[in-house]
Design a protein around this motif. Structure first.
Motif, PDB file in Angstrom:
ATOM      1  N   LEU A 139      19.709  59.375  -6.627  1.00 31.94           N
ATOM      2  CA  LEU A 139      19.890  58.074  -7.279  1.00 31.94           C
ATOM      3  C   LEU A 139      20.734  58.169  -8.563  1.00 31.94           C
ATOM      4  O   LEU A 139      21.621  57.332  -8.779  1.00 31.94           O
ATOM      5  CB  LEU A 139      18.533  57.433  -7.570  1.00 31.94           C
ATOM      6  CG  LEU A 139      18.521  55.952  -7.951  1.00 31.94           C
ATOM      7  CD1 LEU A 139      17.148  55.341  -7.670  1.00 31.94           C
ATOM      8  CD2 LEU A 139      18.876  55.696  -9.408  1.00 31.94           C
ATOM      9  N   PRO A 140      20.514  59.151  -9.459  1.00 29.11           N
ATOM     10  CA  PRO A 140      21.353  59.202 -10.666  1.00 29.11           C
ATOM     11  C   PRO A 140      22.839  59.345 -10.369  1.00 29.11           C
ATOM     12  O   PRO A 140      23.673  58.824 -11.126  1.00 29.11           O
ATOM     13  CB  PRO A 140      20.809  60.429 -11.405  1.00 29.11           C
ATOM     14  CG  PRO A 140      19.381  60.524 -10.966  1.00 29.11           C
ATOM     15  CD  PRO A 140      19.419  60.146  -9.519  1.00 29.11           C
ATOM     16  N   HIS A 141      23.203  60.037  -9.296  1.00 26.91           N
ATOM     17  CA  HIS A 141      24.609  60.165  -8.931  1.00 26.91           C
ATOM     18  C   HIS A 141      25.161  58.818  -8.463  1.00 26.91           C
ATOM     19  O   HIS A 141      26.295  58.445  -8.807  1.00 26.91           O
ATOM     20  CB  HIS A 141      24.770  61.208  -7.819  1.00 26.91           C
ATOM     21  CG  HIS A 141      24.350  62.584  -8.214  1.00 26.91           C
ATOM     22  ND1 HIS A 141      25.234  63.542  -8.658  1.00 26.91           N
ATOM     23  CD2 HIS A 141      23.123  63.178  -8.233  1.00 26.91           C
ATOM     24  CE1 HIS A 141      24.575  64.661  -8.924  1.00 26.91           C
ATOM     25  NE2 HIS A 141      23.294  64.464  -8.682  1.00 26.91           N
ATOM     26  N   MET A 142      24.383  58.093  -7.681  1.00 24.75           N
ATOM     27  CA  MET A 142      24.826  56.789  -7.201  1.00 24.75           C
ATOM     28  C   MET A 142      24.950  55.806  -8.366  1.00 24.75           C
ATOM     29  O   MET A 142      25.892  55.010  -8.424  1.00 24.75           O
ATOM     30  CB  MET A 142      23.864  56.267  -6.139  1.00 24.75           C
ATOM     31  CG  MET A 142      23.775  57.145  -4.898  1.00 24.75           C
ATOM     32  SD  MET A 142      22.596  56.538  -3.666  1.00 24.75           S
ATOM     33  CE  MET A 142      23.496  55.139  -2.987  1.00 24.75           C
ATOM     34  N   LEU A 143      24.010  55.880  -9.300  1.00 25.42           N
ATOM     35  CA  LEU A 143      24.059  54.985 -10.458  1.00 25.42           C
ATOM     36  C   LEU A 143      25.272  55.295 -11.336  1.00 25.42           C
ATOM     37  O   LEU A 143      25.976  54.380 -11.784  1.00 25.42           O
ATOM     38  CB  LEU A 143      22.771  55.112 -11.272  1.00 25.42           C
ATOM     39  CG  LEU A 143      22.680  54.246 -12.530  1.00 25.42           C
ATOM     40  CD1 LEU A 143      22.824  52.767 -12.201  1.00 25.42           C
ATOM     41  CD2 LEU A 143      21.364  54.507 -13.266  1.00 25.42           C
ATOM     42  N   ALA A 144      25.540  56.572 -11.560  1.00 24.18           N
ATOM     43  CA  ALA A 144      26.708  56.932 -12.368  1.00 24.18           C
ATOM     44  C   ALA A 144      28.000  56.505 -11.686  1.00 24.18           C
ATOM     45  O   ALA A 144      28.932  56.016 -12.342  1.00 24.18           O
ATOM     46  CB  ALA A 144      26.720  58.441 -12.621  1.00 24.18           C
ATOM     47  N   SER A 145      28.075  56.654 -10.370  1.00 22.45           N
ATOM     48  CA  SER A 145      29.262  56.213  -9.635  1.00 22.45           C
ATOM     49  C   SER A 145      29.448  54.709  -9.764  1.00 22.45           C
ATOM     50  O   SER A 145      30.567  54.216  -9.944  1.00 22.45           O
ATOM     51  CB  SER A 145      29.143  56.615  -8.160  1.00 22.45           C
ATOM     52  OG  SER A 145      29.139  58.017  -8.016  1.00 22.45           O
ATOM     53  N   GLY A 307      17.525  62.759 -16.108  1.00 18.63           N
ATOM     54  CA  GLY A 307      18.450  62.932 -14.999  1.00 18.63           C
ATOM     55  C   GLY A 307      19.597  61.942 -14.989  1.00 18.63           C
ATOM     56  O   GLY A 307      20.716  62.288 -14.594  1.00 18.63           O
ATOM     57  N   GLY A 308      19.344  60.711 -15.418  1.00 16.82           N
ATOM     58  CA  GLY A 308      20.408  59.709 -15.434  1.00 16.82           C
ATOM     59  C   GLY A 308      21.510  60.081 -16.403  1.00 16.82           C
ATOM     60  O   GLY A 308      22.697  60.095 -16.059  1.00 16.82           O
ATOM     61  N   VAL A 309      21.149  60.412 -17.641  1.00 18.63           N
ATOM     62  CA  VAL A 309      22.131  60.781 -18.652  1.00 18.63           C
ATOM     63  C   VAL A 309      22.830  62.087 -18.281  1.00 18.63           C
ATOM     64  O   VAL A 309      24.052  62.227 -18.449  1.00 18.63           O
ATOM     65  CB  VAL A 309      21.467  60.878 -20.039  1.00 18.63           C
ATOM     66  CG1 VAL A 309      22.338  61.647 -21.021  1.00 18.63           C
ATOM     67  CG2 VAL A 309      21.191  59.483 -20.587  1.00 18.63           C
TER      68      VAL A 309
END
Length: 764
Positions: A139-145, A307-309
């Motif tokens: 999910l963090p990769h998808m959110l960053a994209s 993980g998001g940051v």
């Protein structure tokens, strides 16, 4: 199926390795690597050979089964589908649409039929209580994209075949064959990188199978990756190393990143990360000074409290150092079926935090709530409480935090159905199990993993074996349920037009949809001498219709669009059948700004939600360094989450479900090699053998993910005989990355001590 050798793609992990399966009289004689596969070139890992075991497994379910007082009983398909639809509809009618929940496991993304049918089923189900493995994973990769590039599927992929420096953080591609980086034969590609004078640097709390091969390795304290990455950003600015290259013209808010990084010097984060300040500065200089370099992070960086940051900062570093959209850096794929463009054309670029979960107020992503709150939504009374549940190819009791509480929640449901061909730790709670065909009984095309591949390729494989006379593909099961649910919602009957639409969908099947997508995509139908005329028509359409219109999108995606003029043409299912080893579509190539999907067509380097979350990271920096033991997961090349342990060839040999612990910590806890250790947290405890090793950082312990086949009532005897323990029985579900809602699977604190049988008896 005819005798001889048949070529397919292994469907068991993200690597898309080509395999050659020799068949005689309906029996698999051997499975080998396909040397002519353009992506894997003959490489396979041990999992591929186990496809034979999965296909022939006598414990794999072949017909629907229903729970009764006398045990599980087989059902006929129509009776089973009618009953499931009726029970789901009843709960929805009496308690509201959100009283039904659904969970999608990761095998769905290996199956184009399921991917194509799932949206229709989810629409028919109508619930907002949707969950999947996404929030325990990428999910963090998808959110960053989504935030940086404007589309949740715009993943920058390391161009490992041309890079000279590969920095790998919290990932183990030697075991995983890459993740969000489809990279078969990672060892061979690494050898090629090193042979041309390049280097790989690995940063991880454990000296992994990948780290052993690295040119340099650094331990890092679990959960501190965001601090390390922010210190690298700080160094880029502090030492005037920022050089975005050709992407600078599309960047915005660079100064905001500079200001945000000011407090995070390498000296200030050293104590928290365990990495010396000089080491961090030198690492940053080497990354910035190597023209062809790629920074890559995965599960260790994304499934943690920050993980998001951390994931966003990996993007930021690649961009600021000029490694984005250049050969040897991180690049975007151009797959034959461009799900990125197709989704954008229909307005589905992704969304985040449009609503919050009922109990813990966690943000949705792409219409799904974090899976770590499923049990809350089942156990907490009130409007919207989940009382009926659907699982599709998933085993969240073992793969979700606090699996014991989720078990309790599943036991209290009014109704549960699982689309799965195993009676596992999760599906044993179902009232009905609907088993789909096995992978070799259906066609295969990788819709998802071509988006993540280090090279553009395409490969289609027809079904290798005829399915049983009374078997259903998963897409048929899902469409059958969706059709029934829609009819029940409409009072038992659909309008003729809608009825004919459902029948046509079921008649055509997913391969027809796939063929249309291939033919109409960038590598599709070759119009030959009519190309100039077709290109002029495409130009006219893009000039007349605005960028957001479907016609404009179709014209830009079509094979005659001028942007695709240099790409090979003629792809269809028929042409791919004529090339059973697959088709090479070429290396990754620069594609910006055309592949940007932000509103202003610029790279959003500093999304406000990340800047706002830096307060939490600064609090971490200001807090004392903890002396608690920190838990991390791990995986093995002969395993894939929880669903391959019923193959004897994959679980035989030395026990792999052990507690890895550093000698200093083992001595402190009174442990010797071979002892049984009790690992506990506020969530629960597990007992497993001790493996003392300097391959884990002091203060860190590791338990592999996906084990724990100790629950009674399952139908997997091989897995039960090699049960291991579930790491998720000691991981708290309420510890998440507050920014994204992703489960903090790495870095939670635990206690470890010698397990004594008499103490356990006293506790009981």
């Amino acid at each position: 199926m005819d005798n001889g050798t048949h070529f397919r793609t292994c469907h068991l992990c993200e690597a898309m390795c080509g395999i050659a399966i020799e068949v005689k009289e309906g029996t698999i004689l051997s499975i080998k690597g396909d040397e002519n596969d353009p992506l894997s070139q003959g490489h396979i890992c041990p999992k591929a050979v186990a496809i034979k075991d999965l296909h022939e497994d006598p414990e794999r379910l072949r017909k629907p089964i229903r729970r009764t007082e006398d045990g599980w009983q087989e059902m006929e398909w129509d009776e089973a589908l009618d009953l499931v639809a009726s029970r789901l509809h009843r709960v929805r009618r009496e308690l509201g649409r959100n009283a039904v929940g659904v969970y999608l496991g990761n095998p769905n993304v290996h199956n184009h039929g399921s991917l194509i049918a799932n949206p229709s089923f989810l629409r028919a189900l109508g619930t907002q209580n949707r969950f999947s493995a996404t929030s325990n994973d990428q999910l963090p990769h998808m959110l960053a994209s989504l935030e940086v590039f404007g589309h949740q599927l715009m993943f920058p992929i390391p161009d490992i075949d041309r890079t000279d420096l590969f920095i790998c953080i919290g990932a183990n591609p030697m075991a995983s064959n890459g993740s969000l980086m489809t990279v078969p034969d990672f060892r061979g590609r690494l050898k090629a990188l090193q042979a041309r004078g390049g280097q790989m640097i690995v940063i991880d709390p454990r000296r992994t199978e990948t780290a052993v091969l690295a040119d340099a390795f650094h331990f890092i304290t679990p959960g501190s990756d965001a601090l390390m990455l922010m210190a690298m950003v700080h160094t880029l600015f502090d030492e005037h190393l920022v050089n975005p290259g050709h992407t600078e013209q599309w960047l915005k808010d660079v100064d905001l990143i500079r200001l945000a990084a000011l407090p995070f010097s390498p000296e200030s984060v050293s104590g928290h990360t365990g990495i010396a300040a000089d080491t961090l500065r030198q690492l940053t200089r080497q990354f910035a000074g190597t023209s062809k370099a790629a920074l890559y992070g995965r599960m260790g960086t994304s499934t943690q409290a920050h993980g998001g940051v951390a994931t966003w900062l990996i993007y930021v570093l690649n961009i600021l150092a000029g490694k984005l959209d250049v050969p040897g850096g991180v690049m975007f794929t151009q797959p034959a079926v461009d799900l990125v463009a197709l989704a954008a054309m229909s307005g589905q670029k992704g969304h985040f935090d449009k609503r919050r979960s009922r109990v813990r107020q966690l943000p949705e992503f792409g219409g799904e709530y974090p899976a770590n709150t499923m049990a809350d939504e089942m156990l907490t009374p009130g409007d919207g409480q989940i009382k009926a549940f659907v699982t599709i190819a998933g085993n969240p009791v073992l793969s979700n935090p606090d699996g014991g509480r989720l078990e309790q929640a599943l036991e209290g449901l009014d109704f549960m159905v699982s689309v799965d061909y195993y009676l596992n730790e999760t599906t044993r709670h179902a009232d009905i199990i609907l088993p789909p065909t096995a992978a070799l009984e259906r066609s295969h095309y990788d819709l998802i993993f071509n988006l993540f591949s280090v090279r553009n390729t395409a490969k289609y494989s027809p079904a290798l074996f005829e399915r049983g006379e009374d078997a259903r593909h998963d897409w048929e099961i899902l469409l059958g349920l969706a059709h029934r649910l829609e009819r029940l919602r409409k009072g038992g009957r659909l309008p003729l037009r809608a009825e004919l639409g459902w029948r046509a969908f079921k008649q055509l099947g997913p391969d027809s949809v796939l063929d249309l997508a291939l033919r109409s995509g960038p590598y599709g139908t070759d119009v030959g001498p009519l190309r100039p005329l077709a290109q002029s028509l495409a130009d006219l359409i893009t000039d007349i219709f605005p960028a957001g219109s479907p016609l404009h999108g179709l014209a830009e995606l079509s094979p005659v669009y001028r942007r695709w003029s240099e790409l090979p043409k003629g792809l269809s299912i028929r042409s791919l059948k004529d090339s059973p080893n697959g088709v090479d579509l070429g290396p990754l190539s620069p594609c910006l700004p055309e592949r940007l999907y932000t509103r202003d067509n610029r790279i959003n380097l500093a999304p406000r939600r990340y800047l706002d979350d830096l307060d939490r990271l600064h609090q971490r920096l200001s807090s004392p360094v903890s002396n608690e033991l920190r838990l991390i997961g791990r995986r093995h090349v002969r395993s894939n989450n929880s669903w391959l342990h019923n193959s004897h060839r994959l679980v035989k040999g030395k026990t792999r479900c052990t507690l890895m612990i550093h000698p200093k910590d083992a001595s402190r806890c009174g442990l010797k090699a071979g002892d049984m250790a009790e690992v506990s947290s506020a969530t629960g405890q597990v007992v497993l053998p001790v493996e003392i090793t300097e391959d884990v950082m002091p203060g860190v312990v590791s338990i592999p993910h996906g084990w724990g086949h100790t629950r009674e009532g399952t139908g997997q005897s091989v897995a039960t005989a090699h049960a291991g323990v579930s790491i998720n029985d000691v991981i708290a579900a309420d510890q998440v990355d507050q920014l994204s809602g992703t489960s903090a699977l790495n870095g939670q604190s635990v206690k470890v001590r010698l397990w004594r049988a008499e103490r356990n008896r006293q506790r009981a």
